[in-house]
Design a protein around this motif. Structure first.
Motif, short mmCIF file in Angstrom:
data_model
loop_
_atom_site.label_atom_id
_atom_site.label_comp_id
_atom_site.label_asym_id
_atom_site.label_seq_id
_atom_site.Cartn_x
_atom_site.Cartn_y
_atom_site.Cartn_z
N ARG A 162 0.83 -1.20 0.00
CA ARG A 162 0.00 0.00 0.00
C ARG A 162 0.87 1.25 0.00
N VAL A 163 0.52 2.19 -0.87
CA VAL A 163 1.28 3.42 -1.03
C VAL A 163 0.36 4.61 -0.78
N ALA A 164 0.74 5.48 0.15
CA ALA A 164 -0.02 6.71 0.40
C ALA A 164 0.32 7.71 -0.70
N VAL A 165 -0.65 8.05 -1.53
CA VAL A 165 -0.41 8.93 -2.68
C VAL A 165 -1.11 10.27 -2.54
N GLY A 166 -1.82 10.50 -1.46
CA GLY A 166 -2.50 11.76 -1.22
C GLY A 166 -3.19 11.69 0.12
N GLU A 167 -3.75 12.80 0.57
CA GLU A 167 -4.41 12.83 1.87
C GLU A 167 -5.63 11.91 1.86
N GLY A 168 -5.56 10.84 2.64
CA GLY A 168 -6.66 9.90 2.71
C GLY A 168 -6.76 8.97 1.53
N VAL A 169 -5.74 8.92 0.66
CA VAL A 169 -5.79 8.08 -0.55
C VAL A 169 -4.63 7.10 -0.52
N ARG A 170 -4.94 5.83 -0.68
CA ARG A 170 -3.91 4.79 -0.78
C ARG A 170 -4.17 3.96 -2.02
N VAL A 171 -3.10 3.52 -2.64
CA VAL A 171 -3.20 2.71 -3.85
C VAL A 171 -2.32 1.49 -3.68
N TRP A 172 -2.77 0.35 -4.14
CA TRP A 172 -1.93 -0.84 -4.16
C TRP A 172 -2.25 -1.64 -5.42
N LEU A 173 -1.30 -2.46 -5.83
CA LEU A 173 -1.45 -3.23 -7.06
C LEU A 173 -1.42 -4.72 -6.75
N THR A 174 -2.31 -5.46 -7.40
CA THR A 174 -2.29 -6.91 -7.32
C THR A 174 -2.33 -7.43 -8.74
#
Length: 362
Positions: free
Chosen positions: A228-240
């Protein structure tokens, strides 16, 4: 009398808070982690050793673990540490899926993020695990509950965990410093060589490059499955393996991922965040990693940041590093259907994919 201004915490205060926070987490979660490890390993000694190793690793990087995702990171470290010891044996993975679903109560999507695989693989391993265990989920749940009652965890070795965590953190910092020094030496030699060979032209060229001459290069970050990567305030992105996933303040209805397709393409999605709107999307169908991703936001443009999955090039997630003002977002969606918001370039600088209005998700 005016109010006394808040005193900013010093480095010692932050370190003390971090130690106290880790100590509270370790004391609270130690018994549950030991039970889960016992169900994974079926060995009391190996279970406590696995939990100790997990908490030492987490202690070494505790400051960098997102507060809201600590259970995810600790559980992932525990399960993957166990599977590494067994070199990823199929039976061990099946047992891990059984424990995570039946004992921990996780959904297939969460298990897929932990193991770095697709949800289909999770379901297949669940079926194989049940067959190997010779039981149905109800009987296994009862067996796990009985086994949990037999586990009597020892007292959490907090002092030893902290000491080992400090050693691991210092070792990692020393390796990082050495690697940084190794990278700086060639750069310094190169700079000295240029200075000694009439570097006036080189300095002028460097100034031109920094002033926007030539294409900008998008920062591309390679991530592990489920990281999981924090990319903005309150936004996380992860890849599967089965697509990109987002966690935002207000989740989108339905599926929260875009499955990569065969032909080149790029999606655009807009999420409301403090300060404006967060633009992101998924690109796919490339031959190799992208060179850069350009986003047209309002009258100008910006170079997006990119996440790609380790060992699976050709697709990934792009995102803008700062919220886009509402007026700029309005301009984007007031444009005609033939307007291209996002352009993906390959490593050679050629256009690899462009977004279309049909790809937008809000």
């Amino acid at each position: 009398m005016p109010p006394t201004p808040d005193v900013l915490p010093t480095g010692d205060d932050v370190a003390a808070c971090t130690r106290a926070d880790f100590a509270a987490y370790a004391r609270t979660h130690w018994p549950r982690l030991v039970v889960t490890a016992r169900l994974l390993t079926d060995d009391a000694g190996a279970a406590e050793e696995l939990v100790r190793g997990t908490l030492v690793r987490m202690c070494a990087r505790w400051r960098r673990v997102p507060r809201d995702d600590r259970d995810f990171h600790v559980r992932r470290c525990l399960v993957r540490g166990h599977l590494r010891r067994l070199r990823g044996r199929r039976a061990a993975r099946g047992r891990a899926v059984l424990v995570l679903r039946i004992w921990e109560g996780l959904a297939d999507a969460e298990i897929a993020q932990l193991l770095g695989c697709s949800q289909g693989a999770v379901r297949a391993r669940f079926r194989h695990g049940l067959k190997a265990a010779g039981a149905d989920p109800g009987r296994l749940r009862e067996a796990y509950a009985r086994a949990a009652l037999d586990v009597v965890p020892s007292e959490v070795p907090l002092a030893a965990l902290r000491a080992a965590g400090r050693v691991r953190r210092r070792r990692r910092l020393a390796v990082a410093s050495a690697a940084g020094a190794a990278l700086l030496v060639p750069a310094a030699l190169l700079a000295a060589g240029r200075a000694g060979s009439g570097g006036a032209r080189d300095v002028a060229s460097a100034a031109g490059a920094g002033s926007g001459a030539g294409p900008a290069t998008s920062p591309v970050r390679v991530v592990a499955p489920g990281e999981r990567v924090a990319v903005g305030e309150g936004v996380r992105v992860w890849l599967t393996a089965d697509g990109g996933h987002w966690s935002v303040p207000t989740d989108l209805p339905g599926d929260n991922s875009d499955r990569p397709r065969g032909r080149p393409g790029v999606s655009v999605r807009v999420d409301s965040v403090p300060g404006g709107f967060f633009l992101s999307g998924l690109f796919h169908g490339l031959r190799g990693e992208p060179g850069r991703v350009e986003v047209r936001a309002g009258a100008g443009g910006t170079t997006a940041k990119v996440l790609v999955l380790a060992g699976d090039p050709g697709w990934g997630v792009w995102y803008t590093s700062a919220p886009v003002p509402e007026k700029n977002v309005r301009m984007l969606f007031d444009a005609g259907g033939d307007e291209r918001i996002v352009t993906v370039y390959d490593a050679s600088g050629r256009v690899a994919a462009r977004s279309d209005s049909t790809w937008r998700r809000i």
